[in-house]
Design a protein around this motif. Structure first.
Motif, PDB file in Angstrom:
ATOM      1  N   VAL A 133       1.975  -8.304  16.086  1.00 17.50           N
ATOM      2  CA  VAL A 133       2.097  -9.437  16.741  1.00 17.50           C
ATOM      3  C   VAL A 133       1.602  -9.331  18.121  1.00 17.50           C
ATOM      4  CG1 VAL A 133       3.897 -11.118  17.300  1.00 17.50           C
ATOM      5  CG2 VAL A 133       3.924  -9.816  15.030  1.00 17.50           C
ATOM      6  N   ARG A 134       0.844  -9.915  18.537  1.00 12.74           N
ATOM      7  CA  ARG A 134       0.327  -9.922  19.946  1.00 12.74           C
ATOM      8  C   ARG A 134       1.136 -10.468  20.968  1.00 12.74           C
ATOM      9  NH1 ARG A 134      -6.059 -11.763  19.731  1.00 12.74           N
ATOM     10  NH2 ARG A 134      -6.716 -10.259  18.111  1.00 12.74           N
ATOM     11  N   PRO A 135       1.510  -9.715  22.101  1.00 14.93           N
ATOM     12  CA  PRO A 135       2.444 -10.218  23.160  1.00 14.93           C
ATOM     13  C   PRO A 135       1.742 -11.930  23.614  1.00 14.93           C
ATOM     14  CG  PRO A 135       1.136  -8.519  23.984  1.00 14.93           C
ATOM     15  CD  PRO A 135       1.014  -8.440  22.582  1.00 14.93           C
ATOM     16  N   PRO A 136       2.603 -12.570  23.947  1.00 11.02           N
ATOM     17  CA  PRO A 136       2.154 -13.633  24.766  1.00 11.02           C
ATOM     18  C   PRO A 136       1.092 -13.540  26.060  1.00 11.02           C
ATOM     19  CG  PRO A 136       4.413 -13.485  24.954  1.00 11.02           C
ATOM     20  CD  PRO A 136       4.022 -12.442  24.075  1.00 11.02           C
TER      21      PRO A 136
END
Length: 398
Positions: free
Chosen positions: A44-47
């Motif tokens: 999951v990519r960080p915002p």
């Protein structure tokens, strides 16, 4: 009608019996495939930083669809284009104003277009102050645009309520003679005179003067010579020059002994004019161009006096210290030592005498100065020990 024999009909062909295909061999059963490995879960990519989270919708607000958001973003582009167009138009206007219009209207640097300035009247003092009173100053028109008002250096003092104005004038004359530097009594041509005026008369005038030193010429500093470049060993490098490049000594320009003409400052004289009348004495000090000189010697050699070393020494001792630019009231406080030989001053033979303080003075045996007296008794010069310049003194051989 057909020609020839008729063809007999062919017998029908017999169909050949089909060959029976051998039965297909049965394929061996396929091996079962191993089960697939489960894929790792996606990261999951960080915002992204900098984007604030969306605020929750308040009551009355509707969620915009993606198409409506794009339409709102497109509304900002026309504003940017308008700003760019305005900036381009401003630059074009400046170029036209600076470079295009002057070619049609005429440039200020064009001599045909330059406006001639009319001469303006000079700026002069409106009033001339005389004590507490004001005198209207001179007013000039534009024809005298270069005129200037220069305040003179003349100073005038009037001494009033004097019991004996002639005696006061005589006292002041002696005071100027003993001043340092001393003044001499001169005529209107600044030639020294020895005859005093009649101070007992009700009215009279006497002129005192002395030469002003000239300003020292400005000496230009010559640059210091630079050292030749050194090699790694620390010794200066020798530059090889061809023999043909070195100028011969015979071809060098000869230096003339005559000094180059220079703009020297004129000789200036400081004058003090003393005029007395009954009950008052007027003293006027001023600077004038000229030079204080002694009268020329007698033209007849037979009448010209000739003095010796002893005569010159006796004459110096008989004078007052103020006349020689010395301190004190009597020459008995000094000792005079004539020097052997003679010296030439302006082509005239002179005797040199050195003056020292006496043994009883505050500075015993201290050198005070040298004096040169001409052998005809007409001139006496003082040699400045610091500047080594000669100053002619007011002198009459007795």
């Amino acid at each position: 009608m057909p020609f020839g024999k008729p063809k007999e009909p062919k017998a029908p062909k017999e169909k050949k019996p089909r060959k029976e295909k051998p039965p297909k061999k049965e394929k061996p059963p396929k091996k079962p495939k191993p089960p697939k490995k489960p894929k790792p879960p996606k990261k999951v990519r960080p915002p992204k930083k900098g984007k604030p989270p969306k605020k929750p919708l308040e009551e009355g607000e509707e969620l915009l669809e993606e198409g409506e958001e794009l339409e709102q973003g497109k509304g900002k582009k026309p504003i940017v284009l308008i700003l760019i167009i305005v900036a381009v138009l401003a630059v074009i206007g400046v170029v036209v104003w600076k470079f295009v219009l002057p070619r049609f209207m005429g440039s200020k640097d064009d001599p045909a277009v330059v406006e001639t300035e009319e001469p303006q009247p000079p700026v002069l003092p409106e009033n001339l102050m005389v004590g507490e009173e004001a005198v209207p100053g001179m007013t000039l028109d534009a024809n005298e645009s270069g005129a200037e008002a220069v305040l003179a250096k003349t100073i005038t003092y009037t001494y009033t309520n004097l019991n004996d104005a002639g005696a006061a004038a005589e006292t002041y004359v002696n005071q100027l003679k003993s001043a340092d530097p001393s003044f001499s009594m001169v005529d209107e041509e600044f030639v020294r005179i020895s005859e005093d005026p009649d101070y007992t008369a009700k009215e009279g005038m006497v002129l005192m003067a002395r030469n002003l030193p000239k300003p020292e010429p400005e000496v230009e500093e010559t640059p210091e010579p630079t050292d030749p470049p050194e090699d790694e060993s620390g010794e200066p490098e020798e530059t090889e020059t061809a023999e043909t490049d070195a100028p011969e000594a015979s071809d060098a320009p000869e230096e003339s002994g005559e000094p180059e003409p220079s703009d020297e400052a004129p000789d200036m004289v400081l004058t003090v004019r003393i005029t007395w009348s009954e009950g008052q004495c007027v003293v006027t000090a001023d600077e004038e161009e000229g030079k204080v000189t002694s009268p020329p010697p007698a033209s007849n050699p037979a009448t010209r006096p000739s003095i010796g070393v002893r005569d010159a020494e006796a004459q110096i001792l008989s004078m007052e210290p103020g006349e020689l630019g010395l301190e004190g009231t009597s020459m008995s406080d000094y000792e005079v030592f004539p020097q052997s030989g003679t010296e030439l001053v302006n082509g005239v033979t002179c005797i040199r005498l050195d003056v020292y303080n006496g043994s009883s003075g505050p500075r015993p045996y201290e050198f005070e100065g040298s004096y040169l007296m001409s052998i005809d008794g007409a001139h006496l010069y003082r040699l400045d020990p610091v500047t080594n310049q000669l100053e002619e003194l007011d002198f009459t051989f007795e």
